[in-house]
Design a protein around this motif. Structure first.
Motif, mmCIF file in Angstrom:
data_model
loop_
_atom_site.group_PDB
_atom_site.id
_atom_site.type_symbol
_atom_site.label_atom_id
_atom_site.label_comp_id
_atom_site.label_asym_id
_atom_site.label_seq_id
_atom_site.Cartn_x
_atom_site.Cartn_y
_atom_site.Cartn_z
ATOM 1 N N GLY A 40 16.321 60.285 -9.505
ATOM 2 C CA GLY A 40 17.646 60.894 -9.327
ATOM 3 C C GLY A 40 18.182 60.793 -7.908
ATOM 4 O O GLY A 40 19.234 61.340 -7.600
ATOM 5 N N GLY A 42 19.428 58.261 -6.433
ATOM 6 C CA GLY A 42 20.605 57.383 -6.345
ATOM 7 C C GLY A 42 20.245 55.912 -6.181
ATOM 8 O O GLY A 42 21.103 55.098 -5.828
ATOM 9 N N LYS A 43 19.009 55.564 -6.473
ATOM 10 C CA LYS A 43 18.562 54.173 -6.273
ATOM 11 C C LYS A 43 19.252 53.217 -7.244
ATOM 12 O O LYS A 43 19.800 52.195 -6.836
ATOM 13 C CB LYS A 43 17.031 54.068 -6.434
ATOM 14 N N SER A 44 19.213 53.561 -8.542
ATOM 15 C CA SER A 44 19.823 52.649 -9.532
ATOM 16 C C SER A 44 21.318 52.539 -9.290
ATOM 17 O O SER A 44 21.898 51.455 -9.438
ATOM 18 C CB SER A 44 19.578 53.154 -10.953
ATOM 19 N N THR A 45 21.939 53.644 -8.914
ATOM 20 C CA THR A 45 23.380 53.612 -8.625
ATOM 21 C C THR A 45 23.645 52.649 -7.474
ATOM 22 O O THR A 45 24.568 51.823 -7.536
ATOM 23 C CB THR A 45 23.876 55.034 -8.277
HETATM 24 P P1 ATP Z 1 15.695 57.192 -11.423
HETATM 25 O O1 ATP Z 1 14.535 56.639 -10.681
HETATM 26 O O2 ATP Z 1 15.374 58.455 -12.187
HETATM 27 O O3 ATP Z 1 16.501 56.200 -12.204
HETATM 28 P P2 ATP Z 1 17.602 56.959 -9.299
HETATM 29 O O4 ATP Z 1 17.142 57.215 -7.919
HETATM 30 O O5 ATP Z 1 17.753 55.553 -9.740
HETATM 31 O O6 ATP Z 1 16.699 57.770 -10.301
HETATM 32 P P3 ATP Z 1 20.302 57.310 -10.226
HETATM 33 O O7 ATP Z 1 19.948 56.837 -11.602
HETATM 34 O O8 ATP Z 1 21.135 56.434 -9.382
HETATM 35 O O9 ATP Z 1 18.995 57.728 -9.414
HETATM 36 O O10 ATP Z 1 21.030 58.741 -10.396
HETATM 37 C C1 ATP Z 1 21.527 59.496 -9.303
HETATM 38 C C2 ATP Z 1 22.242 60.718 -9.842
HETATM 39 O O11 ATP Z 1 23.405 60.337 -10.555
HETATM 40 C C3 ATP Z 1 21.415 61.554 -10.816
HETATM 41 O O12 ATP Z 1 21.732 62.892 -10.615
HETATM 42 C C4 ATP Z 1 21.913 61.066 -12.164
HETATM 43 O O13 ATP Z 1 21.756 62.084 -13.130
HETATM 44 C C5 ATP Z 1 23.369 60.787 -11.890
HETATM 45 N N1 ATP Z 1 23.908 59.697 -12.736
HETATM 46 C C6 ATP Z 1 23.473 58.425 -12.797
HETATM 47 N N2 ATP Z 1 24.227 57.684 -13.642
HETATM 48 C C7 ATP Z 1 25.174 58.534 -14.133
HETATM 49 C C8 ATP Z 1 26.269 58.388 -15.046
HETATM 50 N N3 ATP Z 1 26.545 57.207 -15.622
HETATM 51 N N4 ATP Z 1 27.003 59.470 -15.309
HETATM 52 C C9 ATP Z 1 26.762 60.674 -14.717
HETATM 53 N N5 ATP Z 1 25.747 60.885 -13.830
HETATM 54 C C10 ATP Z 1 24.971 59.838 -13.549
#
Ligand code: ATP
Length: 305
Positions: A40, A42-45
Motif C-alpha cells: 500500500g 504506492g509502488k504499483s501506482t
Molecule cells: P502492494 O504491494 O500491496 O501492491 P503498493 O505499494 O503497490 O502496494 P499501491 O497498489 O500503489 O501500493 O496502492 C497505494 C494506495 O492506493 C493504497 O492505499 C491502495 O489501496 C490505493 N489504490 C491503489 N489503486 C487504487 C485504485 N484503483 N482505486 C483506489 N485506490 C487505489
C-alpha cells in the motif's frame, strides 16, 4: 543523455486516497534501482505512472529527459514485467519468444540474444509447461528484453518463486546492466530482496519518499542501540529522554538509541548514580531491516514509548 527516470513532485490520488504524495526520484543510468516499501506504499501506482498507464494528479515524469506527458513515444524505450508473464505452456520457450518477435517486427537474431542473456539457450526447445517457475520468470524477462529496451521495469519480480527460482532470477537481474546495457527499476516489499540486487534504492511509505540513495548510504543510518534491564523503568525513561532517541520499553527492558557522543558506559553510570539498579546492559547494532522498519513508520516498527 538524461537519467532514465526523473520524477519531480508527483502526486497521484484515487478519489480521496492519496497513493503518491510529492514523490521525487532520480534513477541513475545503468543502475539496478530498488523501489522498496510495505504493502500500500504506492509502488504499483508509481510503476503505472512511469509506464504511462496512469497520469499524475500533479508533478512531472521525464524518461531520458523527455517529458512523458508530451513524448509518449519515449515509452518505446521501456520494457516491463509487471505481473506474471503471459506465456503459452504448449509452446517451447523459443516459440513463445517468436510470437513476440513477429509482433515487434524484429530480426530472428533478437531471439538468440535474449535467450543467451537470460541463460535459457539450452532449454529453449523445451515446452514451457515443463519449465520451473524460475525459468518461466526468466522467459518473461526475455520477452521484456526482446525489443532492446534501455529501461526495464519489474514489479515484485521474485514474488511467488521458490528459493532456487529467487536465486536464479536475482542473479540474472543483478547482471542485466552489464550484459544488456539496460537500467533496471524493480519494486519490492522485501528489503532482503532489494538489498541483494540493487545498487541504489528508494524507500517509500504511505506514498511518501523516506530515503533515496545507495545501499551503503542506508547502512550509515544504522545506529547503535543500547538494551538495558532496570528495576525502575519509568524513572529510567525520564532520565534517558534528553540523552537518547527511539526509546522503547518492554516490561523492565528498555531499548534506546544514544545521541551522538553518548555511549552505554555513560548511560549506565548516570542511571546507577541516580539509584537505579541496572541488571543487564548490552549494545546492539541496528540491522538494515531495523532502519527500514524505522523509516517506514511506527505502524511497522512498534513498541515505541
Ligand atoms: P502492494 O504491494 O500491496 O501492491 P503498493 O505499494 O503497490 O502496494 P499501491 O497498489 O500503489 O501500493 O496502492 C497505494 C494506495 O492506493 C493504497 O492505499 C491502495 O489501496 C490505493 N489504490 C491503489 N489503486 C487504487 C485504485 N484503483 N482505486 C483506489 N485506490 C487505489
Amino acid at each position: 543523455m538524461g537519467p532514465p527516470i526523473r520524477i519531480q513532485q508527483v502526486w497521484k490520488s484515487y478519489g480521496s486516497v492519496e497513493a503518491v504524495r510529492g514523490l521525487d526520484l532520480t534513477v541513475p543510468p545503468q543502475s539496478v534501482f530498488g523501489f522498496l516499501g510495505p504493502n500500500g506504499a504506492g509502488k504499483s501506482t508509481t510503476i503505472g505512472l512511469i509506464l504511462g498507464l496512469l497520469r499524475p494528479t500533479r508533478g512531472t515524469i521525464a524518461l531520458f529527459d523527455q517529458d512523458l506527458d508530451n513524448n509518449r513515444s519515449v515509452l518505446g524505450r521501456i520494457g516491463s514485467l509487471v505481473e506474471s508473464p503471459s506465456l503459452y505452456p504448449h509452446l517451447t520457450g523459443r516459440e513463445n519468444l517468436e510470437v513476440h518477435r513477429r509482433l515487434l517486427g524484429l530480426s530472428t537474431r533478437a531471439i538468440e540474444d535474449v535467450l543467451e542473456n537470460v541463460g535459457l539457450m539450452s532449454a529453449s526447445s523445451r515446452l514451457v509447461r515443463q519449465y520451473s517457475f524460475g525459468m518461466k520468470q526468466r522467459l518473461g524477462l526475455a520477452q521484456a528484453l526482446l525489443g532492446g529496451p534501455e529501461l526495464l521495469l519489474l514489479d515484485e519480480p521474485t514474488n511467488g518463486l521458490d528459493p532456487a527460482g529467487i536465486y536464479e532470477v536475482r542473479a540474472l537481474i543483478r547482471d542485466l546492466p552489464r550484459r544488456c546495457g539496460v537500467t533496471v527499476f524493480l519494486s519490492s516489499h522485501l528489503l532482503s530482496e532489494v538489498e541483494q540486487v540493487a545498487t541504489d534504492l528508494a524507500i517509500v511509505s504511505k506514498g511518501e519518499l523516506k530515503f533515496s540513495g545507495t545501499t551503503a548510504e542506508l547502512r550509515t543510518r544504522s545506529k547503535q542501540a543500547v538494551v538495558l534491564k532496570v528495576d525502575q523503568p519509568q524513572r529510567a525513561i525520564e532520565l534517558l529522554v534528553g540523552l537518547c532517541r527511539d526509546l522503547r520499553r518492554e516490561g523492565d527492558q528498555l531499548s534506546v538509541a544514544p545521541e551522538d557522543g553518548i555511549d552505554a558506559a555513560r548511560l549506565n553510570a548516570m542511571l546507577v548514580g541516580a539509584g537505579i539498579r541496572v541488571s543487564h546492559l548490552m549494545t546492539q547494532h541496528m540491522t538494515l531491516e531495523d532502519v527500514f522498519l524505522e523509516l517506514t513508520g511506527p505502524a511497522n516498527a512498534g513498541g515505541a514509548v
